[in-house]
Design an enzyme around this catalytic site. Structure first.
Site, mmCIF file in Angstrom:
data_model
loop_
_atom_site.group_PDB
_atom_site.id
_atom_site.type_symbol
_atom_site.label_atom_id
_atom_site.label_comp_id
_atom_site.label_asym_id
_atom_site.label_seq_id
_atom_site.Cartn_x
_atom_site.Cartn_y
_atom_site.Cartn_z
ATOM 1 N N LYS A 10 -2.713 -31.096 -8.348
ATOM 2 C CA LYS A 10 -1.406 -30.481 -8.567
ATOM 3 C C LYS A 10 -1.475 -29.591 -9.795
ATOM 4 O O LYS A 10 -2.147 -29.938 -10.770
ATOM 5 C CB LYS A 10 -0.353 -31.573 -8.822
ATOM 6 C CG LYS A 10 0.092 -32.331 -7.592
ATOM 7 C CD LYS A 10 1.160 -33.359 -7.967
ATOM 8 C CE LYS A 10 1.489 -34.270 -6.805
ATOM 9 N NZ LYS A 10 2.129 -33.594 -5.670
ATOM 10 N N ARG A 38 0.862 -40.703 2.979
ATOM 11 C CA ARG A 38 0.813 -41.049 4.407
ATOM 12 C C ARG A 38 -0.466 -41.804 4.735
ATOM 13 O O ARG A 38 -0.493 -42.581 5.685
ATOM 14 C CB ARG A 38 0.973 -39.768 5.242
ATOM 15 C CG ARG A 38 -0.113 -38.743 5.045
ATOM 16 C CD ARG A 38 0.295 -37.366 5.554
ATOM 17 N NE ARG A 38 1.246 -36.703 4.649
ATOM 18 C CZ ARG A 38 1.798 -35.517 4.882
ATOM 19 N NH1 ARG A 38 1.532 -34.866 5.991
ATOM 20 N NH2 ARG A 38 2.635 -34.993 3.999
HETATM 21 N N1 BES Z 1 4.126 -37.602 -4.185
HETATM 22 C C1 BES Z 1 4.191 -36.326 -3.558
HETATM 23 C C2 BES Z 1 5.597 -35.945 -3.117
HETATM 24 C C3 BES Z 1 6.614 -35.769 -4.222
HETATM 25 C C4 BES Z 1 6.849 -34.520 -4.766
HETATM 26 C C5 BES Z 1 7.342 -36.847 -4.682
HETATM 27 C C6 BES Z 1 7.788 -34.386 -5.764
HETATM 28 C C7 BES Z 1 8.294 -36.702 -5.689
HETATM 29 C C8 BES Z 1 8.510 -35.461 -6.232
HETATM 30 C C9 BES Z 1 3.290 -36.315 -2.323
HETATM 31 O O1 BES Z 1 2.154 -37.117 -2.402
HETATM 32 C C10 BES Z 1 2.794 -34.929 -2.136
HETATM 33 O O2 BES Z 1 2.081 -34.448 -2.970
HETATM 34 N N2 BES Z 1 3.189 -34.306 -1.011
HETATM 35 C C11 BES Z 1 2.789 -33.000 -0.699
HETATM 36 C C12 BES Z 1 2.337 -32.983 0.738
HETATM 37 C C13 BES Z 1 1.663 -31.716 1.152
HETATM 38 C C14 BES Z 1 0.335 -31.555 0.445
HETATM 39 C C15 BES Z 1 1.457 -31.749 2.652
HETATM 40 C C16 BES Z 1 3.972 -32.077 -0.917
HETATM 41 O O3 BES Z 1 5.110 -32.477 -0.643
HETATM 42 O O4 BES Z 1 3.778 -30.974 -1.407
HETATM 43 MN MN MN Z 2 0.544 -36.158 -3.346
#
Ligand code: BES
Ligand code: MN
Ligand code: ZN
Length: 514
Positions: free
Chosen positions: A288, A362
């Site tokens: 990230k 997931r």
């Molecule tokens: N933990 C994150 C989702 C999240 C984002 C929770 C902001 C709380 C606040 C999750 O693991 C994630 O990174 N999801 C990605 C998925 C994508 C790579 C398909 C997302 O939502 O960008």
């Molecule tokens: Mn994530």
């Protein structure tokens, strides 16, 4: 936590730091809410006018402090807005439970540093008692475990100058009435566990590793007669939990799968709760960017909610079986981390091509959902901070509800709204499934970008056993409050979904669900 008692004392003689009263929004300006009659009388019946002079309207979120009337032992009156008064023509209509919860929470937060406060809010039965109790216990919450240093840090007062409200007396309740006492006991059990979930969410990720979380769950389970089983990394390898191992592989802090089993001897139904427990989500190799990882300690909020709900169900002695599954891992980049392009063999036997290591939730949930399915429960509910897309869709205060059964999705949504947790139903459109087709594996962990929250839901559905009713709560928005505190919601970890899960367990115990 704040000590909560029912009291029959009259407001004037009460030894307390403050008396909290309600103000309703009337057609002709603010109106003193029931419960505060003695206070109003001491102001010669002019309290509504005084409040109006001070700028109060009775709107929700409004708080007005004024000196207590002459002759009162307490020096301060705190008036909180309750919004529109209930329909005067309808005798059964009381104040909305959520309005009471929010008002009590706001007052409790404003009384940080006070020793004792009396709450003279409108009480028309055990429902109002429970709501006011919850508002106080949740609103007074503070996370100060890391404030201050050295010896005095054990004294909450020394940490940031002010300790949370120590004692709250609820006026208007009946201390000897079983239903009233029960409402207080329920609020205490649920809020104590919910506040513990908040503590876990707020705990920094260098301290809350999967092993530490598992240890805390083990200790709590022991205390409350819950059977607990912890699979460590070795056991996960032996069992073939490829999803959890893949995600946890990049971290020096090894993953865990925790199973908590609460069983009432007379239980007729079995619910399984599954929680995403990523103790820190850096994104992994699909790292990230800065600005997106500062709050990612909150990525175990689903597991914290499941943990709290199972313990609360046990403390309440609900006539149901509840199994909680905590899928705990830390998502970190390293030489041993899962790479984009890797294929994992999941616990279910399906293979998954990892296209983005940041879609890790997931993967751990897939293994836990399949493990939960092996017991063939009557229903499975998973809770996860799963996608940023759900936040974009529903904002930061509402969670999304998806399910493989329309009636169950509606029931979960209704339960959430009933306990004051904003939620909204979301679909699982079949056409989005093919976006997760993989050229090398059974499916990929990513699909179309559009509708990302629904794509994640469709991925999870693949790992729910045939014929099992299942719902998925994406709490990415409400799990962690990055803004200022409001109502009974503090900054930081909120404990989202705990009350919904407890309600689902209660409804199932009563035979009113599924
Ligand atoms: N933990 C994150 C989702 C999240 C984002 C929770 C902001 C709380 C606040 C999750 O693991 C994630 O990174 N999801 C990605 C998925 C994508 C790579 C398909 C997302 O939502 O960008
Ligand atoms: Mn994530
Ligand atoms: Zn995540």
């Amino acid at each position: 936590m704040t000590a909560l008692t029912l009291s029959t004392a009259a407001a004037p003689g009460l030894r307390a730091d403050a008396i909290v009263i309600g103000v309703a929004k009337g057609a002709q300006g603010p109106a003193v809410a029931p419960g505060a009659e003695a206070v109003d009388k001491a102001y010669d019946g002019k309290l509504a006018g005084i409040l109006e002079t001070l700028g109060a309207s009775g709107a929700e979120g409004e708080l007005t402090k004024l000196p207590a009337p002459a002759g009162f032992k307490a020096p301060l009156v705190v008036a909180v807005g309750l919004g529109p008064a209930p329909d005067a023509g309808d005798e059964d209509a009381g104040f909305d439970a959520e309005a009471l919860r929010k008002a009590a929470g706001l007052a409790a937060r404003a009384l940080t540093g006070a020793r004792k406060a009396a709450f003279a809010l409108p009480v028309d039965g055990p429902g109002a008692i429970g709501a006011i109790g919850e508002g106080i216990l949740l609103g007074a919450y503070a996370f100060d475990a890391y404030k201050g240093n050295g010896q005095e840090a054990t004294n909450a007062k020394a940490k940031n100058g002010k300790a949370p409200l120590a004692e709250a007396a609820l006026l208007g309740g009946k201390p000897r009435d079983a239903a009233h006492k029960g409402a207080v006991a329920r609020a205490v059990a649920v809020c104590e566990e919910l506040n513990r979930a908040r503590d876990l969410i707020n705990m920094p990720p260098n301290d809350l590793t999967p092993a530490v979380f598992a240890g805390i769950a083990q200790a709590a389970a022991k205390e409350h007669g819950i059977k607990v089983q912890v699979l460590d990394d070795k056991a996960l390898v032996k069992g073939g939990y490829g999803g959890i191992l893949g995600v946890g592989g990049g971290s020096a802090a090894t993953p865990r799968l925790v199973k908590l089993s609460y069983k009432h001897p007379k239980a007729a139904k079995h619910l399984a709760f599954v929680g995403k427990g990523i103790t820190y989500d850096s994104g992994g190799i699909s790292l990230k960017p800065a600005g997106h990882n500062e709050t990612m300690k909150c990525d175990m909020s689903g597991a914290a909610a499941v943990f709290a709900a199972v313990v609360a169900a046990a403390r309440l002695g609900l006539e149901v079986s509840v199994t909680g599954w905590l899928a705990l891992a830390e998502n970190m980049p390293s030489g041993s981390a899962v790479r984009p392009g890797d294929v994992l063999r999941m616990y279910s036997g399906k293979t998954v091509e990892v296209l983005n290591t940041d879609a890790e939730g997931r993967l751990v949930l897939a293994d836990a959902l399949w493990a939960a399915s092996q017991e063939n429960p009557d229903a499975i509910v998973d809770v996860a901070t799963l996608t940023g897309a759900m936040m974009l869709a529903l904002g930061s205060r509402t969670f999304g509800v998806m399910a493989n059964d329309d009636a169950f999705r509606s029931a979960v949504h209704e339960a959430a709204e009933e306990v004051g947790e904003p939620a909204w139903p979301m679909p699982l459109p079949e056409h989005l499934r093919k976006g997760m087709d993989s050229t090398v594996a059974d499916l990929a962990n990513m699909g179309e970008r559009m509708g990302g929250g629904l794509v994640a839901g469709l991925f999870l559905r693949e790992f729910v056993g045939d014929g099992i009713t299942w719902a998925h709560l994406d709490i990415a928005g409400p799990a962690f409050n990055e803004g200022g505190p409001f109502g009974y919601t503090p900054k930081g970890g909120t404990g989202s979904a705990v009350r919904t899960l407890v309600r689902l367990a209660e409804l199932t115990a009563a035979g009113d669900l599924g």
